[in-house]
Every structure is written in C-alpha cells, then in structure tokens.
Design a protein around this motif. Sequence first.
Motif, PDB file in Angstrom:
ATOM      1  N   THR A   3       0.855  -1.185   0.000  1.00 33.18           N
ATOM      2  CA  THR A   3       0.000   0.000   0.000  1.00 33.18           C
ATOM      3  C   THR A   3       0.899   1.246   0.000  1.00 33.18           C
ATOM      4  OG1 THR A   3      -0.065   0.153   2.412  1.00 33.18           O
ATOM      5  CG2 THR A   3      -1.754  -1.235   1.340  1.00 33.18           C
ATOM      6  N   THR A   4       0.285   2.419  -0.106  1.00 31.90           N
ATOM      7  CA  THR A   4       1.070   3.648  -0.019  1.00 31.90           C
ATOM      8  C   THR A   4       1.716   3.773   1.351  1.00 31.90           C
ATOM      9  OG1 THR A   4      -0.912   4.879   0.596  1.00 31.90           O
ATOM     10  CG2 THR A   4      -0.305   4.865  -1.745  1.00 31.90           C
ATOM     11  N   ALA A  95       0.259   1.868 -10.861  1.00 32.21           N
ATOM     12  CA  ALA A  95       1.443   1.027 -10.662  1.00 32.21           C
ATOM     13  C   ALA A  95       1.446   0.401  -9.283  1.00 32.21           C
ATOM     14  CB  ALA A  95       2.703   1.853 -10.876  1.00 32.21           C
ATOM     15  N   ILE A  96       1.023   1.173  -8.272  1.00 30.67           N
ATOM     16  CA  ILE A  96       0.974   0.647  -6.904  1.00 30.67           C
ATOM     17  C   ILE A  96      -0.048  -0.475  -6.808  1.00 30.67           C
ATOM     18  CG2 ILE A  96       0.392   1.192  -4.515  1.00 30.67           C
ATOM     19  CD1 ILE A  96       1.525   3.967  -4.958  1.00 30.67           C
ATOM     20  N   ALA A 105       7.617  -7.302  -7.382  1.00 25.77           N
ATOM     21  CA  ALA A 105       7.366  -6.345  -8.459  1.00 25.77           C
ATOM     22  C   ALA A 105       7.391  -4.916  -7.931  1.00 25.77           C
ATOM     23  CB  ALA A 105       6.011  -6.639  -9.113  1.00 25.77           C
ATOM     24  N   PHE A 106       6.887  -4.729  -6.715  1.00 25.24           N
ATOM     25  CA  PHE A 106       6.873  -3.380  -6.146  1.00 25.24           C
ATOM     26  C   PHE A 106       8.294  -2.925  -5.812  1.00 25.24           C
ATOM     27  CE2 PHE A 106       6.389  -0.322  -2.656  1.00 25.24           C
ATOM     28  CZ  PHE A 106       5.612   0.618  -3.310  1.00 25.24           C
ATOM     29  N   LEU A 110      10.206   0.446  -7.179  1.00 23.20           N
ATOM     30  CA  LEU A 110      10.907   1.453  -6.374  1.00 23.20           C
ATOM     31  C   LEU A 110      12.384   1.537  -6.752  1.00 23.20           C
ATOM     32  CD1 LEU A 110       9.516   1.202  -2.730  1.00 23.20           C
ATOM     33  CD2 LEU A 110       9.121   2.985  -4.418  1.00 23.20           C
ATOM     34  N   ASN A 111      12.996   0.379  -6.982  1.00 22.73           N
ATOM     35  CA  ASN A 111      14.408   0.381  -7.370  1.00 22.73           C
ATOM     36  C   ASN A 111      14.626   1.183  -8.649  1.00 22.73           C
ATOM     37  OD1 ASN A 111      15.341  -1.134  -5.236  1.00 22.73           O
ATOM     38  ND2 ASN A 111      15.254  -3.093  -6.327  1.00 22.73           N
ATOM     39  N   ASP A 112      13.731   1.005  -9.608  1.00 22.17           N
ATOM     40  CA  ASP A 112      13.853   1.716 -10.873  1.00 22.17           C
ATOM     41  C   ASP A 112      13.692   3.221 -10.670  1.00 22.17           C
ATOM     42  OD1 ASP A 112      14.016   1.606 -13.872  1.00 22.17           O
ATOM     43  OD2 ASP A 112      12.048   2.555 -13.662  1.00 22.17           O
TER      44      ASP A 112
END
Length: 384
Positions: A3-4, A95-96, A105-106, A110-112
Amino acid sequence: MVTTQTADKVLKSYYLSAVTDQLNKSVNPFLAQIKQTASDVWGRDVRKAVRVGLNGGVGAGTETGALPTASGNRYEQFVSTLKNLYGTIEISDKAIRASSSNEGAFVDLLNDEMQSLVESASYNFGRMLFGDGTGAIAKVTGAAGPIYTCEDADGLAEGMIVDMWKGTTQVIDGKKILSVDRKNKKVKIEGGPVAFTAGESANLYVHGSKNLEITGLKAIFDSDTLYGVTRSGNEWLEPYKEDDVGALTEAALQKAIDTVEERSGSKVNFIVTSPGVRRAFFNTLSQYRQIDTVELEGGFRAISFNGIPIVTDRFCQKNTMYLLNTEDFGLHQLCDWQWLEGEDGKVLKQLADKPVFRATLVKYAELMCYRPAGQARLSGITEA
C-alpha cells in the motif's frame, strides 16, 4: 499487501540511507573528496571566517632589543545563501495497485524510480560543480523553428525541463528537451518556436533554477564577487590562471603546481580535466614513462601525476584542467538528504487532482572554497 503506507515506510527506512550514500560518495569523484559539514551554517546562510595572509607578530631581533610588535590575524567573512537542492520520484496509483499483491514487483518499481533519481542527481549536481551559480546550461545563438543552435550542447540531455531567458525576459517556461544533437550543437525543445534576430542570444536554465544553484568552480575563477567579497583589490581571492596553454607538458603542469604553493602555501592534491585533455596528457606521458593509477574514495580510479590523481568530468569545460586542493573546500549543509514530510509524517503524497504519488528528497547546502588563491586553472589546452 503493498500500500502507499508500506511504500512510505520503505522509502524512509531503507532507501533514504542507500540513496544518501550514493549521492554523497558515488555521484562524482570531485564531490566525493569534499568534506560535508554542518558548521558555519547560520539560519539560511553559510558564514565562514577565512584568514588572509600571515600573522605579522613574527620577526627576528637582538638579544636585548624589542620583541616583534603583536599583530593579530586578518580575517574576512565569506557569506553565501544555502541552496535548495531537490530530487523527486513519482509513482502512479495504477502502478501501486498493479503490484499490490507482488512485493517483488513493487521493489523492482521502487528500485527503478530511485535509480532514475540517482542518475538525474548525478547529472545535475555534477554540472553544478563546474558552473557559476547562475544555472545557465547553454547559450542559444539562433533558431530554426523549435530547433535551437547553441554554443555548446554538452550540458543538455533529452528529458530535461528547461527555461529560456533573453536577458531579463523569459521566453520559454518549463518545456521539455526532445532531442540533442551534440555534434552540431543543436537542441529541439517542445512548444512554439522562439524567434531570434541576427546577433541575438539567450540562455537555457534547468526549470526554476535561474540564479539558485550552488557556487561552482567557474564562479571561483571568474566571478567579480565571490561569497559577498569583491574580487577587485583583493588579490588574495585570485586563483592562478594560465590561458592559451596549447600542448600540455609536464613542465607547464608542474609550473602551475609550484606557483600555487609559492603564492598561497596550498598544495594541489586533485586534478580535474575534460576527457580530451586527459587523453592528450596520457599520450604525452605514456611515450616515456609508466602511467600510475590510484583508487579514490567512492570507488573511482584515476591516473596520477607525481601522486596527484587526474580525473575527468564530462562537465569540465573543454580544453581545461583544474588543479585543486580539496582540503580548501567544504560542502556546508543544514542537513543531509532528507525526505520532505507532511504534517502527518508521510513522504509519499498524492498530487492534487492526479492519480500520482510523489516523494521529494531535499538538501540545503552550499559549496565554499576557503582559499581561492590556492587553486589553479589551465585553459586553451590542445585536446586529443
């Protein structure tokens, strides 16, 4: 489930320290050598007292004669405003939600985003180090529709959001660079074209950054006023400069190093050049000696001249070499990189009327050189 709220926690607990280390040590070899300090920061300003010249209360005398007259050190105060440095990431709600049931995948998402932030910061902060604080990144000399001719396009990149000013008039406000032709020094910018008359010119700036960037090397060597002190009449502010060098030789380089030490007592410990200058100097040295290399902080490697590392930087002006004492520099900061937090403590915030969340890193800092006369610049060097 992602989640956010969980994304917010990850940004604060994990990514902040990792990105801070990259931005401080791995972005630029010159920046990695400079000490970072919270000292001499007063409110929004850096105020640094620097000593000028020698203590006059030293001398020789007779056994029974008067002692040297006491004389305290002379000090001048450097004053400069802390600059506001920002870096942002944006993640769409879609995307989230798409990765909400897949933590891997999340994490990739974030890494990207964070890697993109580091790359952008590397580009812009590296550029600022060699600028004059005005933020000008290119001089435009003409246009053919939306394609503009520049004196030098090396500081431009696709995707940059820029402003264009003709003197005190802003003619482009926050438009994206669509393409850069570095060979022919041309750049295409979105939006309606700006007309140029014969002999007219303009400057490009990163959007919103005009006159707001850190004080870079160009200001230390060329500005009329440095940290609030007028250079005229203050020779102790004047660094060593040699123009129209031509073919760079060991003798010319050693002369600059010796002159800096003789005039100021400073010792050159770091050399930065354009890639073409390093190639030319490497060719000269390799004809009759083995080229030594050294490893620098941040994982950088460099060739060396008499133990002094020589590094290249894509933002160092062409045909130019800077000879510096990094101990004379400090990056003064109110704090290290931090996330901007709302009153609720969250760093990931939804943009108004958009299904997008944004997080912003901030650092309030200014680069200061305490002994300008202890630095040197050779220019007009023939490149290879």
